[in-house]
Structures are given as structure tokens and as C-alpha cells.
Design a protein around this motif. Structure first.
Motif, short mmCIF file in Angstrom:
data_model
loop_
_atom_site.label_atom_id
_atom_site.label_comp_id
_atom_site.label_asym_id
_atom_site.label_seq_id
_atom_site.Cartn_x
_atom_site.Cartn_y
_atom_site.Cartn_z
N ALA A 1 0.89 -1.26 -0.01
CA ALA A 1 -0.04 0.25 -0.02
C ALA A 1 0.84 1.15 -0.13
CB ALA A 1 -1.03 0.13 1.17
N LEU A 2 2.21 1.26 0.50
CA LEU A 2 2.91 2.42 0.52
C LEU A 2 3.71 2.62 -0.64
CD1 LEU A 2 4.72 1.76 3.99
CD2 LEU A 2 2.65 3.16 3.44
N GLY A 3 3.80 1.34 -1.75
CA GLY A 3 4.43 1.62 -2.90
C GLY A 3 5.76 1.09 -2.88
N PHE A 4 6.07 0.41 -1.60
CA PHE A 4 7.47 -0.40 -1.31
C PHE A 4 7.55 -1.35 -2.39
CE2 PHE A 4 8.06 1.66 2.91
CZ PHE A 4 8.32 2.97 2.35
N SER A 5 8.89 -1.83 -2.24
CA SER A 5 9.07 -3.06 -3.22
C SER A 5 10.38 -3.38 -2.86
CB SER A 5 9.07 -3.10 -4.72
OG SER A 5 10.04 -2.52 -5.19
N ASP A 6 10.88 -4.79 -3.01
CA ASP A 6 12.21 -5.52 -2.67
C ASP A 6 13.18 -4.47 -3.78
OD1 ASP A 6 11.38 -6.85 -0.60
OD2 ASP A 6 11.03 -8.59 -2.10
N ALA A 7 12.75 -4.19 -4.88
CA ALA A 7 13.72 -3.57 -5.72
C ALA A 7 13.81 -2.23 -5.54
CB ALA A 7 13.09 -3.59 -7.11
N THR A 8 13.43 -1.36 -4.43
CA THR A 8 13.60 -0.03 -4.22
C THR A 8 14.32 0.16 -2.69
OG1 THR A 8 11.38 0.05 -3.26
CG2 THR A 8 11.69 0.71 -5.68
N PHE A 9 14.94 1.36 -2.36
CA PHE A 9 15.11 1.44 -1.28
C PHE A 9 14.29 2.58 -0.61
CE2 PHE A 9 17.90 4.33 1.97
CZ PHE A 9 18.35 3.31 2.46
N ASN A 10 13.61 1.93 0.38
CA ASN A 10 12.34 2.52 0.82
C ASN A 10 12.24 3.21 2.07
OD1 ASN A 10 10.70 0.95 -1.12
ND2 ASN A 10 11.42 -0.83 0.10
N ILE A 11 12.28 4.64 2.00
CA ILE A 11 12.47 5.27 3.13
C ILE A 11 10.87 5.86 3.75
CG2 ILE A 11 13.26 7.78 3.89
CD1 ILE A 11 15.55 7.27 2.00
N ILE A 12 10.79 5.86 5.08
CA ILE A 12 9.46 6.35 5.44
C ILE A 12 9.49 7.52 6.34
CG2 ILE A 12 9.23 4.80 7.39
CD1 ILE A 12 6.15 4.95 6.63
N CYS A 13 8.95 8.79 6.21
CA CYS A 13 9.00 9.84 7.36
C CYS A 13 7.61 10.05 7.49
CB CYS A 13 9.44 11.18 6.58
SG CYS A 13 9.49 12.64 7.33
N VAL A 14 7.53 9.85 9.00
CA VAL A 14 5.84 9.83 9.55
C VAL A 14 6.10 11.02 10.43
CG1 VAL A 14 4.39 8.73 11.26
CG2 VAL A 14 6.00 7.31 9.61
N ALA A 15 5.11 12.19 10.26
CA ALA A 15 4.94 13.36 11.11
C ALA A 15 3.70 14.03 10.58
CB ALA A 15 6.42 14.24 10.66
N ARG A 16 3.20 14.84 11.33
CA ARG A 16 2.45 15.81 10.92
C ARG A 16 2.92 16.73 9.83
NH1 ARG A 16 2.63 20.59 13.31
NH2 ARG A 16 3.61 19.65 15.11
N TYR A 17 2.11 17.15 8.92
CA TYR A 17 2.28 17.97 7.69
C TYR A 17 2.54 19.43 8.05
CZ TYR A 17 2.08 13.97 4.99
OH TYR A 17 2.05 12.66 4.30
N SER A 18 3.69 19.67 8.41
CA SER A 18 4.10 21.06 8.83
C SER A 18 5.41 21.37 8.41
CB SER A 18 3.79 21.23 10.21
OG SER A 18 4.53 22.25 11.00
N ARG A 19 5.70 22.58 8.23
CA ARG A 19 7.15 22.97 7.78
C ARG A 19 8.04 22.74 9.22
NH1 ARG A 19 7.69 24.95 2.86
NH2 ARG A 19 6.09 25.80 1.88
N THR A 20 7.44 22.95 10.19
CA THR A 20 8.34 22.73 11.53
C THR A 20 8.85 21.13 11.61
OG1 THR A 20 6.33 22.32 12.94
CG2 THR A 20 7.06 24.49 12.76
N LYS A 21 8.22 20.39 10.94
CA LYS A 21 8.69 18.76 10.93
C LYS A 21 9.71 18.40 10.04
CE LYS A 21 5.97 17.52 14.37
NZ LYS A 21 6.68 17.00 15.74
N GLY A 22 10.28 19.44 9.26
CA GLY A 22 11.44 19.51 8.43
C GLY A 22 11.26 18.50 7.02
N GLN A 23 10.07 18.20 6.86
CA GLN A 23 9.84 17.31 5.59
C GLN A 23 10.64 17.97 4.30
OE1 GLN A 23 6.82 18.29 7.42
NE2 GLN A 23 5.70 16.34 7.63
#
Length: 186
Positions: A2-24
């Protein structure tokens, strides 16, 4: 899946409220630097809030094929477990529950050096701490983790032990009682 991750990719996740203070935005800028260095890069942002600003930035930088922005989910532990790396570029956190949760699950993590990050992460042992807003260092550390899967496995194992030893229920209760006692004495 569901995240679009696969074994063929290097999968990074960033979990946080959408806000410029979260540094996304710094992770997005790092992705622009990494696009040719980590050709199979896949980044997913997950969180509540208005993500329009982030999605616009991703589109402007031409990274829509590399980065997905998703709403909040109820299965964050499973999402972290599915990722190869957790990145927490936040600029504001007094105590990041995500850092502790990611380590407890065994998600290798890179986090900004803010607030309690140095209490939560043993730098270079249970995760990596980077200077806030430093896109080049963030990109370099992500590339280093990509190039060293054994390091990610070692950090994940050390992180699980660290969290179980350092963030116990007994410690939480004891520190809460000490805090209340200090307030009552003041």
C-alpha cells in the motif's frame, strides 16, 4: 504494498504531521541530491494535516515518481517495519515518540539533532543524528545507509535493545513521580 514499497527499491518513510516545523522539506531536498546516487529511491511521507505545500514542492522538483505523500494511517508500526530506513528531519520535538517507536520496531533511523534526540538515539550505534536543516549531510547519511545494509541491520538490532533497556515503564513512572514531587515542592 500500500506504500508503494518493493524489494527492488530503497524504501524510506517519514512519519509526522504535515508542517514545515517537521522538516519534511529537507528530506525532499535531500532526495533531489540522491536521485542519481540512489537510483532506486522510494520515499513515503505519512501523516495528518494539510500536505498541499509539500506535494507542490515535490512536483516543482520533479520528484513525483520518487516521493509519495499519504494521509495518516492506523498501521504506522507496520509501515515502519516495511521501510528500509526511517528519516525524522523534525525541527521541533521535545521528546519524539516516533524515534522511540521506530527503534523499538527495529527501523534504522536518521533524525535531526534536536531536543531529546541524543537521549533517544545512541549516535552511530542505534541510529544516526544529523544537524537540523543540513540537506547535504542528510543526503550523505541516507546514501551511507543505502550502501551498507549490514549497518542498517546492526543498528536495528542495537536500537531494539536500547529502547527496551532505556525506556521502561518503571523509568517512566519514576520520572513522572519525581516531576510531580518537584512541582509540589516549588
Amino acid at each position: 504494498e500500500a506504500l508503494g514499497f518493493s524489494d527492488a527499491t530503497f524504501n524510506i518513510i517519514c512519519v509526522a504531521r504535515y508542517s514545515r516545523t517537521k522538516g519534511q522539506e529537507y528530506l525532499v531536498e535531500a532526495a533531489k541530491l540522491l536521485i542519481n546516487r540512489v537510483p532506486n529511491l522510494s520515499i513515503v511521507f505519512v501523516g495528518p494535516g494539510d500536505s498541499v505545500w509539500l506535494e507542490s514542492m515535490i512536483a516543482e522538483l520533479g520528484l513525483t515518481n520518487v516521493i509519495r505523500v499519504l494521509p495518516s494511517r492506523s498501521d504506522i508500526p507496520a509501515c515502519i517495519a516495511a521501510a528500509d530506513l526511517v528519516v525524522h528531519p523534525s525541527l521541533v520535538d521535545s521528546f519524539s515518540q516516533l524515534i522511540v517507536e521506530a527503534q523499538a520496531i527495529g527501523g534504522p533511523i536518521i533524525a535531526s539533532d534536536i531536543a531529546a534526540a541524543r537521549e533517544q538515539i545512541v549516535d552511530r550505534e542505534t541510529g544516526i543524528i544529523v544537524p537540523p536543516k543540513n540537506v547535504q549531510t542528510l543526503a550523505d547519511e541516507i546514501e551511507g545507509m543505502y550502501n551498507n545494509p549490514q549497518l542498517r541491520l546492526n543498528m536495528a538490532a542495537a536500537a531494539r535493545v536500547h529502547v527496551r533497556q532505556s525506556f521502561t515503564l518503571d523509568r517512566m513512572i519514576s520520572e513522572e513521580i519525581e516531576c510531580v514531587e518537584r512541582v509540589l515542592k516549588a
